[in-house]
Design a protein around this motif. Structure first.
Motif, PDB file in Angstrom:
ATOM      1  N   LYS A 322       0.816  -1.209   0.000  1.00 41.69           N
ATOM      2  CA  LYS A 322       0.000   0.000   0.000  1.00 41.69           C
ATOM      3  C   LYS A 322       0.850   1.259   0.000  1.00 41.69           C
ATOM      4  N   ASN A 323       2.132   1.164   0.384  1.00 42.01           N
ATOM      5  CA  ASN A 323       2.960   2.365   0.518  1.00 42.01           C
ATOM      6  C   ASN A 323       3.069   3.140  -0.787  1.00 42.01           C
ATOM      7  N   ILE A 324       3.141   2.421  -1.911  1.00 37.51           N
ATOM      8  CA  ILE A 324       3.280   3.094  -3.194  1.00 37.51           C
ATOM      9  C   ILE A 324       2.050   3.948  -3.482  1.00 37.51           C
ATOM     10  N   VAL A 325       0.875   3.424  -3.185  1.00 38.79           N
ATOM     11  CA  VAL A 325      -0.363   4.163  -3.422  1.00 38.79           C
ATOM     12  C   VAL A 325      -0.420   5.395  -2.529  1.00 38.79           C
ATOM     13  N   VAL A 326      -0.091   5.231  -1.260  1.00 44.91           N
ATOM     14  CA  VAL A 326      -0.135   6.341  -0.311  1.00 44.91           C
ATOM     15  C   VAL A 326       0.822   7.445  -0.730  1.00 44.91           C
ATOM     16  N   VAL A 327       2.037   7.064  -1.117  1.00 47.75           N
ATOM     17  CA  VAL A 327       3.031   8.056  -1.539  1.00 47.75           C
ATOM     18  C   VAL A 327       2.586   8.764  -2.816  1.00 47.75           C
ATOM     19  N   SER A 328       1.949   8.041  -3.738  1.00 44.68           N
ATOM     20  CA  SER A 328       1.459   8.657  -4.967  1.00 44.68           C
ATOM     21  C   SER A 328       0.433   9.740  -4.657  1.00 44.68           C
ATOM     22  N   MET A 329      -0.450   9.471  -3.709  1.00 48.38           N
ATOM     23  CA  MET A 329      -1.452  10.462  -3.315  1.00 48.38           C
ATOM     24  C   MET A 329      -0.801  11.657  -2.611  1.00 48.38           C
ATOM     25  N   ALA A 330       0.233  11.380  -1.816  1.00 49.43           N
ATOM     26  CA  ALA A 330       0.943  12.476  -1.148  1.00 49.43           C
ATOM     27  C   ALA A 330       1.627  13.392  -2.160  1.00 49.43           C
ATOM     28  N   LEU A 331       2.215  12.799  -3.198  1.00 43.98           N
ATOM     29  CA  LEU A 331       2.835  13.606  -4.252  1.00 43.98           C
ATOM     30  C   LEU A 331       1.787  14.444  -4.983  1.00 43.98           C
ATOM     31  N   HIS A 332       0.628  13.867  -5.192  1.00 44.04           N
ATOM     32  CA  HIS A 332      -0.477  14.598  -5.802  1.00 44.04           C
ATOM     33  C   HIS A 332      -0.792  15.849  -4.986  1.00 44.04           C
TER      34      HIS A 332
END
Length: 398
Positions: A322-332
């Motif tokens: 899940k970390n990749i998804v969470v980080v992608s949203m944070a970058l957004h």
């Protein structure tokens, strides 16, 4: 060692001098050490085996042919291992030796057209520099002797934005696979710390009515107490064979079910990631309510309005975690807050009703469409036959 009151070296010198051979003490010491090493090697080669002898005429060891063949095989295998180690670690041929290294390439990007940086990393140059400084100053990301912060972050964003594999990153940045993997996880760790500060409401007390509600007659005053939109989506997952069934849901492929909430200015405020694809959205929602003690009212806007520069691209990266998804949203969220101007956000701001297409379509929808196509094909065949019969009848009349 003392022999009859004289040292070993002196005694040997006297004995050799009688036969006309003159050695210094240093030469004798080296000769003694060499013979001792040879004796150790012979003992290791001989082991506990018996039946060996010495041929004084030939000056060689007497042993059966089978014994010699076995020892030759063992020695050859040992030599092969030594040669392989030497070629791999001591005299290895350089691999990543291009002059156009990752740092040189990044410096070229930072000096070039703004569009190149946006295409490769999904953010402009100023935002990329801000991100590097924030990760270094506030989230403990450190440079190394051979890699700068810019190169580490650039490597990480290159993977997320383009879905690049480890080998592709090796070639682009001229680093080994181990270095690529290690630095990716270093940046990921720092980015997870950044996510804690990024994925949350900008107004924690919800004291102000969002301007998207306040300035729209369709929603005001009916939704003046709304604090965001909530919905779910699916992200591709690569899982072990024994867990595959649990992750194949209505999308027909292994996915993880993501539930998230966003504010009306297209920023994520909450995310629940990592659930198997068969998990129902209501199950995720109930879990998040119990876990976080949150209460999100039904929104007037669709969750799909979020910008998908990283969020959609991470579908190309087969990570179950899940970390990749969470980080992608944070970058957004980071780009939304830090970028002075961004092409993707500008497009969405100008088209408030835009909803991006669903990347994973439901299996039922696909089957219904195929059934509709088959029905259409049957109707066209019947019409064609009808036209052919009419033409034949008309021809017969003549």
């Amino acid at each position: 060692m003392v022999v009859d009151g004289v040292t070993k070296n002196t005694w040997l010198q006297n004995e050799l001098r009688q036969v006309g051979v003159e050695y210094t003490k240093e030469q004798l010491r080296h000769k003694w050490d060499w013979m001792k090493d040879q004796w150790k090697m012979w003992k290791a080669l001989k082991g506990n085996e018996t039946g060996l002898g010495w041929d004084p005429i030939k000056g060689t060891v007497v042993a059966p042919d089978e014994w010699w063949n076995e020892k030759i095989k063992t020695t050859t295998y040992t030599v092969d291992i030594i040669c392989s180690y030497y070629l791999s670690y001591i005299h290895k041929e350089p691999c990543m030796d291009s002059f156009h290294t990752g740092l040189v390439w990044l410096q070229e990007i930072m000096r070039g057209n703004e569009r190149r940086c946006v295409n490769l990393f999904r953010m402009d140059k100023d935002t990329l520099i801000k991100l590097c400084l924030d990760l270094e100053c506030h989230y403990k990301l450190k440079c190394s002797k051979k890699m700068t912060i810019l190169e580490k972050v650039g490597m990480f964003l290159y993977v997320l934005a383009l879905g690049a594999s480890n080998r592709q990153v090796q070639e682009r940045f001229q680093h080994s696979g181990e270095t690529v993997s290690r630095n990716f996880h270093e940046v990921l760790k720092a980015m997870l710390c950044l996510s804690i500060d990024m994925i949350k409401p900008t107004d924690p007390t919800f004291s102000n009515i969002p301007p998207e509600i306040l300035n729209d007659d369709r929603y005001m005053p009916h939704f003046k107490d709304s604090i965001g939109a909530i919905d779910g989506t699916h992200v591709s997952a690569c899982v072990q064979e024994e867990n595959l069934i649990r992750f194949i849901g209505r999308k027909g492929v292994p996915t993880q079910n993501i539930m998230a909430a966003c504010s009306f200015d297209m920023q994520f405020t909450f995310v629940m990631a990592g659930w198997e694809g068969t998990a129902h959205d209501g199950r995720l929602f109930q879990y998040s309510i119990n876990k976080q003690n949150l209460n999100f009212p039904k929104p007037p806007l669709e969750f799909g309005r979020q910008d998908g520069r990283y969020y959609e691209q991470c579908l190309l990266i087969h990570f179950m975690y899940k970390n990749i998804v969470v980080v992608s949203m944070a970058l957004h969220n980071y780009i939304r807050r830090k970028a002075l101007a961004d092409p993707a956000f500008e497009r969405l701001d100008k088209s408030p009703n835009f909803v991006p297409p669903d990347i994973f379509r439901d299996v039922d929808d696909i089957q219904a469409e195929e059934s509709s196509q088959e029905s259409g094909a049957l109707q066209m065949n019947a019409l064609r036959d009808q036209i052919a019969c009419s033409l034949m009848l008309a021809n017969n009349d003549y």
